[in-house]
Design an enzyme around this catalytic site. Structure first.
Site, mmCIF file in Angstrom:
data_model
loop_
_atom_site.group_PDB
_atom_site.id
_atom_site.type_symbol
_atom_site.label_atom_id
_atom_site.label_comp_id
_atom_site.label_asym_id
_atom_site.label_seq_id
_atom_site.Cartn_x
_atom_site.Cartn_y
_atom_site.Cartn_z
ATOM 1 N N ALA A 178 0.841 -1.210 0.000
ATOM 2 C CA ALA A 178 0.000 0.000 0.000
ATOM 3 C C ALA A 178 0.867 1.249 0.000
ATOM 4 O O ALA A 178 1.004 1.955 1.004
ATOM 5 C CB ALA A 178 -0.935 -0.015 1.206
ATOM 6 N N ALA A 180 0.507 4.175 -1.283
ATOM 7 C CA ALA A 180 -0.106 5.483 -1.029
ATOM 8 C C ALA A 180 -0.062 5.795 0.463
ATOM 9 O O ALA A 180 0.287 6.911 0.877
ATOM 10 C CB ALA A 180 -1.538 5.516 -1.539
ATOM 11 N N ASP A 181 -0.409 4.817 1.285
ATOM 12 C CA ASP A 181 -0.333 4.993 2.739
ATOM 13 C C ASP A 181 1.108 5.127 3.207
ATOM 14 O O ASP A 181 1.439 6.007 4.012
ATOM 15 C CB ASP A 181 -0.983 3.802 3.438
ATOM 16 C CG ASP A 181 -2.495 3.808 3.326
ATOM 17 O OD1 ASP A 181 -3.152 4.299 4.247
ATOM 18 O OD2 ASP A 181 -3.011 3.308 2.310
ATOM 19 N N ILE A 182 1.963 4.224 2.738
ATOM 20 C CA ILE A 182 3.351 4.220 3.191
ATOM 21 C C ILE A 182 4.055 5.508 2.759
ATOM 22 O O ILE A 182 4.802 6.121 3.538
ATOM 23 C CB ILE A 182 4.075 2.977 2.656
ATOM 24 C CG1 ILE A 182 3.522 1.728 3.360
ATOM 25 C CG2 ILE A 182 5.581 3.080 2.857
ATOM 26 C CD1 ILE A 182 4.012 0.424 2.777
ATOM 27 N N GLY A 185 2.835 8.324 4.865
ATOM 28 C CA GLY A 185 3.399 8.170 6.200
ATOM 29 C C GLY A 185 4.840 8.642 6.271
ATOM 30 O O GLY A 185 5.271 9.240 7.268
#
Length: 408
Positions: A178, A180-182, A185
């Site tokens: 993922a 986009a999340d990583i 973050g």
């Protein structure tokens, strides 16, 4: 809050002495705060009493007799867990007390939810003007889509990543983790560190940070976006190929794939010699990298036919002998059996009270004086609730009263 000079013998990392109040869940926020925890910060993870972070239940797989998912374990080490019912006034008051003593708040609720609870940046900075407040969301806090929910695969599609990922003649493919999340973050952790530095070098006040998954994906387009700006032509899917370097891709072999990176002109002759095709050096179509890119179809046909006659190991040996960057495509078992990965401390274990020895990925940040560390296993739900409230000055009787009133 940052205190006096640190004791070198007890220093847990470059962020030792900082407190992070983590009101995030799932992936983008927890990945951000885990990095800060690895760097030595005290991360207090705030979770709902009725199940906590959703990823705790995202199994299989899970570890041993533990009910904790492998997913949750992967991004929640170096944290302490406290349960707070933020739908209750007492729960929100306790959050405010924690925020008053924190250096950073990280949250990824739906845009506007923290403000509705009276826990937004303006609310908390009134009590703690030094506070860094980082909000994470799918689309950001303004713009026509700010209220839309977001998921990684949607962000990869909307941000352009899926338009350039996948086989040339096949369907669009999301990157297997993922990102986009990583990615968001990572941007959030970077922004928090910059805001902390600004606070220390400036007037001592904090600020608000707004990071979105979509912005992160658009930013990651980098040279693909520049290629589009320069030509007006949207880049297309190319499989493993590179738009401006050739050959730079995976080729099939008799038993798998070999990946090569002929990323400079001085590698091209060595590559041709490695596969006994010195004749390609005299071919004007492939003289320079720009020629090879412009005549990619012809070059691919030649190389695919040639390399498909070898095993992967044979090619790797040949490329190694001729100093050509190359690799096979490794699975997770091979990745963590790699001596280089092991030497760099990227395969770690931590003891967990119900899951036993838990294997996890190490930190990629290496410091000469203040190394990262894994000090705390991913906590069980609410494991440190009482201890954290005692630090705020609450008695055991008061803590029990909170439990009786469904605050914890």
């Amino acid at each position: 809050m940052v205190g006096e000079a640190k004791d070198a013998e007890t220093n847990t990392g470059p962020l030792d002495g900082l407190t992070i109040l983590d009101a995030s869940r799932v992936l983008v926020g927890p990945f951000c705060t885990m990095q800060l925890g690895d760097l030595g910060a005290d991360v207090v993870k705030v979770e709902r009493p009725d199940g906590g972070d959703q990823t705790r239940g995202w199994h299989p797989p899970k570890y041993g007799d533990s009910e904790e998912s492998a997913y949750y374990m992967s991004i929640n080490r170096n944290k302490r867990s406290i349960t707070l019912n933020l739908a209750s006034e007492d729960g929100r008051d306790l959050f405010r007390e924690l925020a008053a003593k924190a250096d950073v708040v990280v949250e990824n609720f739906r845009v506007g939810q923290m403000d509705k609870w009276g826990l937004g940046y303006e609310d908390l900075r009134a009590e703690n003007p030094e506070l860094i407040y980082c909000s994470l969301s799918g689309y950001g806090e303004w713009g026509p889509d700010s209220s839309r929910p977001a998921y990684d695969i949607i962000m990869q599609a909307e941000g352009g990543m899926m338009s350039i990922t996948g086989p040339e003649d096949g369907p669009p493919v999301r990157v297997g983790v993922a990102i986009a999340d990583i990615g968001a973050g990572m941007y959030a952790a970077q922004a928090i560190l910059a805001a902390l530095l600004d606070r220390e070098l400036g007037d001592g006040t904090g600020q608000k940070i707004d990071v979105s998954l979509l912005d992160g994906q658009v930013a990651w387009m980098t040279y693909m976006a520049s290629n589009y700006f320069a030509t007006g032509d949207p880049p297309e899917r190319m499989g493993s190929k590179h738009p401006t370097i050739a050959p730079y891709q995976a080729f099939p072999t008799t038993d798998g794939y070999v990946v090569v990176a002929v990323a400079s002109e001085n590698i091209w002759p060595r590559f041709c010699e490695a596969i006994d095709r010195a004749d390609l050096l005299a071919d004007e179509r492939f003289e320079r990298n720009s020629d090879r890119v412009n005549n990619r179809s012809a070059l691919d046909a030649i190389l695919e036919a040639e390399l498909s006659e070898y095993t992967t190991e044979e090619l790797l040996n040949r490329f190694d002998d001729h100093e050509v960057p190359a690799s096979d495509v490794k699975d997770m078992d091979e990745v963590f059996d790699n001596p280089q990965v092991q030497a760099r401390g990227m395969h770690r274990t931590v003891s967990h009270p119900s899951a036993g020895e838990v294997e996890m990925v190490g930190s990629p940040m290496h410091f000469s004086q203040t190394p990262t560390s894994i000090r705390q296993y991913p906590p069980e739900l609410g494991e440190q609730t009482a201890a954290i409230l005692r630090e705020l000055g609450y008695s055991d009787a008061e803590i029990e009263r909170f439990r009786d009133n469904d605050v914890l």
